[in-house]
Scaffold this active site. Structure first.
Site, PDB file in Angstrom:
ATOM      1  N   ARG A  80       0.651  -0.915   0.237  1.00 42.08           N
ATOM      2  CA  ARG A  80      -0.259   0.466   0.318  1.00 42.08           C
ATOM      3  C   ARG A  80       0.745   1.266  -0.226  1.00 42.08           C
ATOM      4  O   ARG A  80       1.251   1.295   0.862  1.00 42.08           O
ATOM      5  CB  ARG A  80      -0.942   0.462   0.957  1.00 42.08           C
ATOM      6  CG  ARG A  80      -1.690   1.391   1.315  1.00 42.08           C
ATOM      7  CD  ARG A  80      -2.778   1.438   2.249  1.00 42.08           C
ATOM      8  NE  ARG A  80      -3.309   2.685   2.941  1.00 42.08           N
ATOM      9  CZ  ARG A  80      -2.734   3.115   3.696  1.00 42.08           C
ATOM     10  NH1 ARG A  80      -2.169   3.015   4.728  1.00 42.08           N
ATOM     11  NH2 ARG A  80      -3.740   4.302   3.467  1.00 42.08           N
ATOM     12  N   HIS A 124      -3.149  10.989   0.939  1.00 48.50           N
ATOM     13  CA  HIS A 124      -2.523  11.264   1.813  1.00 48.50           C
ATOM     14  C   HIS A 124      -2.020  12.594   2.242  1.00 48.50           C
ATOM     15  O   HIS A 124      -0.938  12.347   2.957  1.00 48.50           O
ATOM     16  CB  HIS A 124      -1.293   9.873   1.996  1.00 48.50           C
ATOM     17  CG  HIS A 124      -1.040   8.604   3.381  1.00 48.50           C
ATOM     18  ND1 HIS A 124      -1.652   7.298   3.717  1.00 48.50           N
ATOM     19  CD2 HIS A 124      -1.052   9.337   4.788  1.00 48.50           C
ATOM     20  CE1 HIS A 124      -0.786   7.640   4.428  1.00 48.50           C
ATOM     21  NE2 HIS A 124      -0.649   8.296   5.423  1.00 48.50           N
ATOM     22  N   GLU A 169      -7.528   8.283   6.405  1.00 49.78           N
ATOM     23  CA  GLU A 169      -7.451   9.272   7.581  1.00 49.78           C
ATOM     24  C   GLU A 169      -8.375  10.471   7.579  1.00 49.78           C
ATOM     25  O   GLU A 169      -7.339  11.074   8.084  1.00 49.78           O
ATOM     26  CB  GLU A 169      -6.747   9.063   8.542  1.00 49.78           C
ATOM     27  CG  GLU A 169      -5.731   7.717   8.663  1.00 49.78           C
ATOM     28  CD  GLU A 169      -4.997   7.700   9.736  1.00 49.78           C
ATOM     29  OE1 GLU A 169      -4.244   8.605  10.131  1.00 49.78           O
ATOM     30  OE2 GLU A 169      -4.820   6.417  10.239  1.00 49.78           O
ATOM     31  N   ASN A 288      -7.549   1.672  10.090  1.00 45.43           N
ATOM     32  CA  ASN A 288      -6.676   2.359  10.580  1.00 45.43           C
ATOM     33  C   ASN A 288      -6.441   2.387  12.114  1.00 45.43           C
ATOM     34  O   ASN A 288      -7.124   2.673  12.325  1.00 45.43           O
ATOM     35  CB  ASN A 288      -5.559   3.050   9.735  1.00 45.43           C
ATOM     36  CG  ASN A 288      -5.314   3.122   8.443  1.00 45.43           C
ATOM     37  OD1 ASN A 288      -5.357   2.211   7.731  1.00 45.43           O
ATOM     38  ND2 ASN A 288      -4.756   4.327   8.296  1.00 45.43           N
ATOM     39  N   TYR A 290      -3.722   1.985  15.980  1.00 50.31           N
ATOM     40  CA  TYR A 290      -2.572   2.384  16.494  1.00 50.31           C
ATOM     41  C   TYR A 290      -3.431   2.448  18.250  1.00 50.31           C
ATOM     42  O   TYR A 290      -3.163   1.813  18.715  1.00 50.31           O
ATOM     43  CB  TYR A 290      -2.919   3.604  15.821  1.00 50.31           C
ATOM     44  CG  TYR A 290      -1.684   3.479  14.938  1.00 50.31           C
ATOM     45  CD1 TYR A 290      -0.531   3.240  14.582  1.00 50.31           C
ATOM     46  CD2 TYR A 290      -2.256   4.540  13.854  1.00 50.31           C
ATOM     47  CE1 TYR A 290       0.415   2.788  13.081  1.00 50.31           C
ATOM     48  CE2 TYR A 290      -1.842   4.534  13.115  1.00 50.31           C
ATOM     49  CZ  TYR A 290      -0.461   3.852  12.599  1.00 50.31           C
ATOM     50  OH  TYR A 290      -0.105   3.641  11.068  1.00 50.31           O
ATOM     51  N   GLU A 350      -3.267   0.193   7.992  1.00 53.93           N
ATOM     52  CA  GLU A 350      -1.896   0.577   8.707  1.00 53.93           C
ATOM     53  C   GLU A 350      -1.937  -0.096  10.584  1.00 53.93           C
ATOM     54  O   GLU A 350      -3.166  -0.157  11.116  1.00 53.93           O
ATOM     55  CB  GLU A 350      -1.847   2.134   9.139  1.00 53.93           C
ATOM     56  CG  GLU A 350      -1.788   2.619   8.133  1.00 53.93           C
ATOM     57  CD  GLU A 350      -1.374   3.884   7.452  1.00 53.93           C
ATOM     58  OE1 GLU A 350      -1.621   4.466   9.227  1.00 53.93           O
ATOM     59  OE2 GLU A 350      -1.992   4.885   7.098  1.00 53.93           O
TER      60      GLU A 350
HETATM   61  C1  FCB Z   1      -1.340   7.770  10.467  1.00 57.94           C
HETATM   62  C2  FCB Z   1      -1.061   7.762   9.383  1.00 57.94           C
HETATM   63  C3  FCB Z   1       0.542   7.660   8.699  1.00 57.94           C
HETATM   64  C4  FCB Z   1       1.878   7.864   9.379  1.00 57.94           C
HETATM   65  C5  FCB Z   1       1.213   6.610  11.340  1.00 57.94           C
HETATM   66  C6  FCB Z   1       1.632   6.518  11.980  1.00 57.94           C
HETATM   67  O1  FCB Z   1      -2.206   8.203  11.427  1.00 57.94           O
HETATM   68  O2  FCB Z   1      -1.974   7.324   8.711  1.00 57.94           O
HETATM   69  O3  FCB Z   1       1.029   8.110   7.809  1.00 57.94           O
HETATM   70  O4  FCB Z   1       2.125   8.807  10.222  1.00 57.94           O
HETATM   71  O5  FCB Z   1      -0.346   7.157  11.627  1.00 57.94           O
END
Ligand code: FCB
Length: 441
Positions: A80, A124, A169, A288, A290, A350
């Site tokens: 990607r 992006h 995002e 995505n 985190y 992600e």
């Molecule tokens: C996400 C973004 C990516 C990168 C990661 C750590 O929010 O999409 O570009 O910065 O975080």
């Protein structure tokens, strides 16, 4: 980290890595590329933690063959990447810049030759600067410009890109870019930023039909999600948690999946027919993830209906983000329970972490924390699949250490270490670990 073997994944599961154009390409003015809002932002004193710019970044524009070879060494089935709109349309409008498209043409062919599916994100966050000067995503016209750019790109690459992702995002571009000004374009509009949400979604919907007219490949969007952990037990805390969840997790997904905006979050700029455009069916939802977000009631005079608080009790990455693999399982199961049959197939577009990785005396880069992180998150995906959620792929963020937006070069997310002075790439121990997970399938 648990020592039980990683459970098997379904046949055909897509194993990948993810990057974005602005964070790796460099070559900021090569072959007719125009300026983006991130060039302007990075060159404004005080915006980037280490005062760096991404003018060179990982120099991927000139080293993409080496980087494709690193991907081939991993054995991934998909990559990607994102396409820089200012390379394709240096002013954000008008005819395509053939030299800009040539780069992606070569990249796509090299990926296919290596047996790797190209997965292309169209936006992006690197909006052409001239479009920002006419209002950027605050201006409805930008949605039409985006569809035009999607059309030009798909006309060139639509026969070979295997999955299209319209936006990356949009929530982060709204909140950090336009509400709080931490990212480009650096606007501080708080809740007045809402038109940016609607115009991004409208641009997405218009781009879906532009892509379908040029390409038979599936179409997706990549959203960022964060399960809400409520702090406090008052009615005000409960209302704050609901408000944050609506903003972060529902604002973009409810209308995409045909359910309109969440109550209380209707951007005032919606016109008749827009919601139908936005709800054009997609084939895949990119997720995505985190970390979860801690939320409680705001102070009395706060301009926002919630307050974000740090989550206690978890290990933390170099970004100070809590490591909560189970949050990914909860999120996936929660999406399924919330949207039921309206939810398309999911791919994790992600997932990854930053640590202060550095070569040891022998030049090797050991990153056991990243291995533990990825191990935990892959198991969480597997657990969600076991609970019946249709997850068909996982992309590690990121292949390379890169330029992490407002953090500059200070946050390393790569499976591959990059020395930003010499551009030497050194696979970390997590690279070998990920390769072994893929090989075993
Ligand atoms: C996400 C973004 C990516 C990168 C990661 C750590 O929010 O999409 O570009 O910065 O975080």
């Amino acid at each position: 980290m648990t020592t039980t073997p990683m459970p098997a994944f379904p046949t055909g599961f897509r194993w990948g890595v993810s990057t974005s154009a602005y964070q790796i390409e460099g070559a900021a003015t090569a072959d007719g590329r125009g300026p983006s809002i991130w060039d302007t932002f990075a060159h404004t004193p005080g915006r980037i933690a280490d005062h760096s710019t991404a003018d060179v970044a990982c120099d991927h524009y000139h080293r993409h063959r080496e980087d494709v070879a690193l991907m081939a060494g991993l054995g991934i089935s998909a990559y990607r990447f994102s396409i820089a709109w200012p390379r394709v349309q240096p002013r954000g409008t008008g005819a395509a810049n053939p030299a800009g498209l040539d780069f992606y043409d070569r990249l796509v062919d090299d990926l296919l030759a290596a047996g790797i599916d190209p997965v292309a994100t169209l936006f992006h966050w690197d909006l052409p600067q001239p479009l920002e000067e006419t209002g950027g995503w605050l201006n409805r016209d930008t949605a039409d410009r985006f569809a035009e750019y999607a059309d030009l790109t798909a006309a060139r690459l639509g026969d070979r890109v295997k999955l299209w992702i319209t936006l990356n995002e949009p929530f982060v571009h709204l909140s950090l870019g336009h509400a709080t000004g931490v990212h480009a374009p650096g606007r501080f509009l708080l809740l007045d930023a809402f038109p940016v949400a609607h115009h991004q979604l409208l641009g997405h919907g218009l781009a879906v039909s532009a892509l379908r007219a040029r390409s038979t490949s599936p179409v997706a969007i990549a959203n960022n999600y964060s399960p809400v952990v409520r702090y406090g037990d008052t009615d005000a805390d409960r209302a704050a948690a609901l408000a944050y969840d609506a903003l972060h997790n529902r604002l973009f997904t409810d209308p995409l999946l045909g359910q309109g905006y969440p109550p209380g979050f209707d951007p005032a700029v919606v016109r008749d027919g827009d919601l139908d455009v936005i709800a054009a069916p997609i084939d895949v939802l990119g997720v995505n993830y985190y970390n979860p977000t801690g939320v409680r009631a705001p102070e009395q005079d706060s301009p926002l209906p919630f307050e974000v608080v740090p989550l206690d009790g978890y290990p933390r990455t170099a970004f100070d983000w809590p490591v909560v693999p189970d949050g990914l399982r909860d999120l996936l199961v929660g999406l399924r329970d919330r949207y039921l049959d309206a939810l398309p197939e999911i791919q994790i577009t992600e997932s990854g972490c930053a640590y202060d990785d550095a070569p040891d005396a022998d030049g090797r880069v050991h990153d056991p924390e990243r291995i533990a992180y990825l191990d935990g998150h892959l198991r969480a995906v597997r657990a969600a699949i076991d609970e019946g959620v249709d997850v068909t792929g996982y992309f590690v963020w990121s292949l390379l250490d890169n330029w992490e937006w407002a953090e500059g070069f200070t946050k390393r997310f790569g499976l591959v270490h990059v020395d930003f002075d010499s551009q030497v790439r050194t696979p970390k121990s997590s690279y070998a670990w990920y390769r072994d997970q893929i090989v075993r399938r």
